[in-house]
Structure formats: structure tokens, C-alpha cells
Design a protein around this motif. Structure first.
Motif: not given
Length: 373
Positions: A26-29, A57-58, A63-64, A83-85
Motif C-alpha cells: 500500500x502506497x509503495x510500502x 504476489x507482491x 521491487x518497483x 522489479x521482480x528481481x
């Protein structure tokens, strides 16, 4: 066991729980407090004798945020892979810490679509899951987005969860999402009604689906969830969609929370269930109305009924079967290459040998290697 009510999830022998990106991030965290409450739910299930597998997921979203990539890391394939890495490391740590707080050991498994489409690799994945559960670890599965391409990937963890449930021999799948379940129309529209029980994913049920991900973080949507339900129901596995946004979402569901239960419709053989759950056909064979009728009575697919062949497939590949209007009829393992199918298109058996140069096989797709929709 046969699960016919959401409350029976607590008595399942083995349960796959899928967690969507919007729940974890949520909100990049990361939502660490929420994850802690979910881990407590999983520990409760384990204490009651339920073997638990998680599909999480996530990674791309996490990562992004760490890399500062736009559009949640989904602006391009390269962004998603990068991002996944990075995110997979963080995701594994989050699950390890959350489960570890309850004395549970997390085990990471990253898979590609090929790991579950190829029969030998599918059986290997099944054996790994079985051994981890026997060892009382909690497998945490995700698609290996760092190497998957747009053309060869699950694309959403809903269908992955159903396939993992097949491979693990689970009784049920619980898809925790940011929606309550399946509605008869978009839940944003006035008068939308939650469908609490679905006895078979029919075309009418598919028509209710909204194809988008409401959060913008995930790659699925209701259509992907219904596709997952079709995979599960064919294998005799129950599936539930429930809203997981609140604290302790599994406990809330078991206490009478809202959701949609998809009741198993069949208990196919292990091979038929695997075949029906495969997601990447190598080609399409279109057939005429007479062939549609014959297939409906349990017949094999024969050359005289074929009207079109698309794809450069090999013998033994998975091929989809479509009717005259493009409707999907099923899929199966083909006995000829794409070129050979085009050569004998519409020909009777006594005409096929001259075209092929050898005695024709009994069928293009034998009924024993076919599953119908």
C-alpha cells in the motif's frame, strides 16, 4: 474431502492461499501489520491440522518501489523483470519473518509456466511441494517474473494458485483479494449482487466478470479468477474468492465473512486434470458442427471434421479445439504436426494415407488425451 461451504475451509486437509499485490503493498510500502495478522491466521490453520501453501504476489510492486520505477514496475517487460528481481528478495524476507514469529518455516518456490505445463516438470514440482509440506514448512510460491516473458507466463497468480493446488493435491484454494467475490455485474454499478455459490463456471458466469484489476497493482481481475475456478473445479478442488483487505482475513471469513464459493464439478484423473489446467496451447483446430456434436458424445477428433488449422505445432503438443463460431470446445494432445493436420484437413480416412504417405493414426486428438470445456 468435499468442501461445500466456506466454513469448511478450516477442516481442509490441504489449502492453498493466494495473496494479491494490493493486500501486501500500500502506497509503495509493505503492509507488515496486515501480513502479521494473516500469518497468525495461517498458524491457526496449521494448529488445527490444515496443511497450508501460500501463493504470494507482491514482488514487482515491492521491487518497483525500491527502484523508483514508474507504473508500479509494469511500464515495460524489462521494468517488471528488474522489479521482480529486487522485490522477490524483500518478499521472501517478509514471509520468513511473519511466519517465523509463529514458529513456522517459510520455503520459497519460484516457478515459470513451463514448470507446470511440462508433465515431467509438473511432477517434479508436485514432489517438491509434497516434501516441504511433509517437513512442516510453508511453501511460498510465486511466478518467476524475473525471467518470464509476456508470451510465456501465467500472467496472474490466480491461475497459478489453481495449478499449484492441482500439483499439491489440495482440497481447496482461497483467493484473498480486494473484492468480496463474484458479483452479477461490476460491483461499482447500482444493484450489484454478490454471488455466494457457483456450481460450475458457465458462459453466463464468465459474462459477469470484470477483466481489470481494481488496485492497478496486480495483473489479474475477475476473469483471471474465473479461469482459476475452471481449473480448480475440473480437478475436484473447491475455490473461494474473499476480500482480504481487513485484519485477520481468514479468521473473518471463517466467522461468517462474505465470499464466493466455487463448488467442485468433477474429480478428473490426475492426467486429465493436469491436461485441462494447461494454459498455453500451441495451436488451434476449428471443427464443423457435426464434429462438435460428436465430441459432445465423447468421440475423438477426426480429420473429416476439421475446417481450419492454426499454429506450427508438433505431434504431442497441446492444441485447443474451437467450434464453427470460434467457441472454445476444449483441448488435447495432438497426434499430428500442424502441417500434417493441414494436409489431411477434411479428408476421410481412406484418403489420408495418400496425402500423408503412411497409414493414418486413429484420431487427430484421441478422446483419452482430450478434455472438454
Amino acid at each position: 474431502m468435499s468442501i461445500t461451504d466456506t466454513a469448511q475451509l478450516a477442516t481442509a486437509r490441504r489449502l492453498v492461499v493466494k495473496v494479491g499485490s494490493a493486500l501486501l503493498v500500500e502506497r509503495d510500502a509493505p503492509r507488515t501489520d496486515w501480513l502479521a495478522s494473516l500469518a497468525a491466521d495461517l498458524a491457526m490453520l496449521r494448529a488445527n491440522g490444515v496443511e497450508v501453501i501460500v501463493v504470494s504476489s507482491g514482488a514487482i510492486a515491492l521491487g518497483a518501489a525500491r527502484l523508483g520505477l514508474p507504473r508500479g514496475g509494469r511500464g515495460s517487460l524489462a521494468d517488471a523483470q528488474a522489479a521482480a528481481s529486487v522485490g522477490q528478495v524483500q518478499l521472501a524476507r517478509l514471509w520468513s519473518e511473519a511466519l517465523g514469529a509463529h514458529g513456522l518455516v517459510a520455503a520459497q518456490i519460484l516457478v515459470t509456466i513451463g514448470d507446470l505445463e511440462d508433465r515431467r516438470r509438473y511432477l517434479n514440482a508436485s514432489a517438491t511441494l509434497e516434501r516441504l509440506v511433509e517437513a512442516r514448512a510453508v511453501p511460498v510460491v510465486n511466478e518467476n517474473d524475473s525471467v518470464a516473458t509476456e508470451e510465456i507466463r501465467f500472467g496472474d497468480n490466480d491461475r497459478l494458485a489453481a495449478r499449484v493446488a492441482q500439483a499439491a493435491g489440495a482440497d481447496a484454494v482461497l483467493l484473498l483479494s480486494d473484492v468480496d467475490g463474484l458479483y452479477d455485474r461490476s460491483p461499482l454499478l447500482p444493484g450489484a449482487t454478490l454471488i455466494e455459490r457457483v456450481a460450475g463456471v458457465t458462459p453466463d458466469i464468465i459474462a459477469m466478470a470484470d477483466g481489470g484489476s481494481s488496485s492497478g497493482l496486480g495483473s489479474g481481475g475477475m476473469l483471471a479468477k474465473l479461469q482459476a475456478a475452471r481449473i480448480a473445479e475440473r480437478a475436484g478442488i473447491a475455490m473461494v474468492i474473499a476480500n482480504g483487505t481487513g485484519q485477520s482475513p481468514i479468521a473473518a471469513l471463517l466467522a461468517g465473512g462474505r465470499g464466493t464459493l466455487f463448488v467442485p464439478q468433477a474429480d478428473a484423473s490426475a492426467r486429465k486434470a493436469w491436461l485441462g489446467g494447461r494454459l498455453a496451447p500451441a495451436g488451434v483446430i476449428t471443427v464443423d458442427a457435426g464434429c462438435v456434436a460428436a465430441l459432445g458424445k465423447g468421440a475423438s477428433l477426426l480429420a473429416p471434421g476439421m475446417t481450419e488449422v492454426h499454429g506450427d505445432f508438433a505431434r504431442g503438443d497441446l492444441v485447443a479445439m474451437h467450434g464453427p463460431q470460434g467457441e472454445r470446445l476444449g483441448q488435447g494432445l495432438v497426434e499430428y504436426t500442424g502441417a500434417e493436420c493441414r494436409a489431411i484437413l477434411g479428408l476421410k480416412q481412406d484418403e489420408q494415407a495418400a496425402r500423408l504417405g503412411y497409414a493414418p493414426r486413429a484420431a487427430v486428438i484421441h478422446r483419452d488425451h482430450m478434455v472438454r470445456e
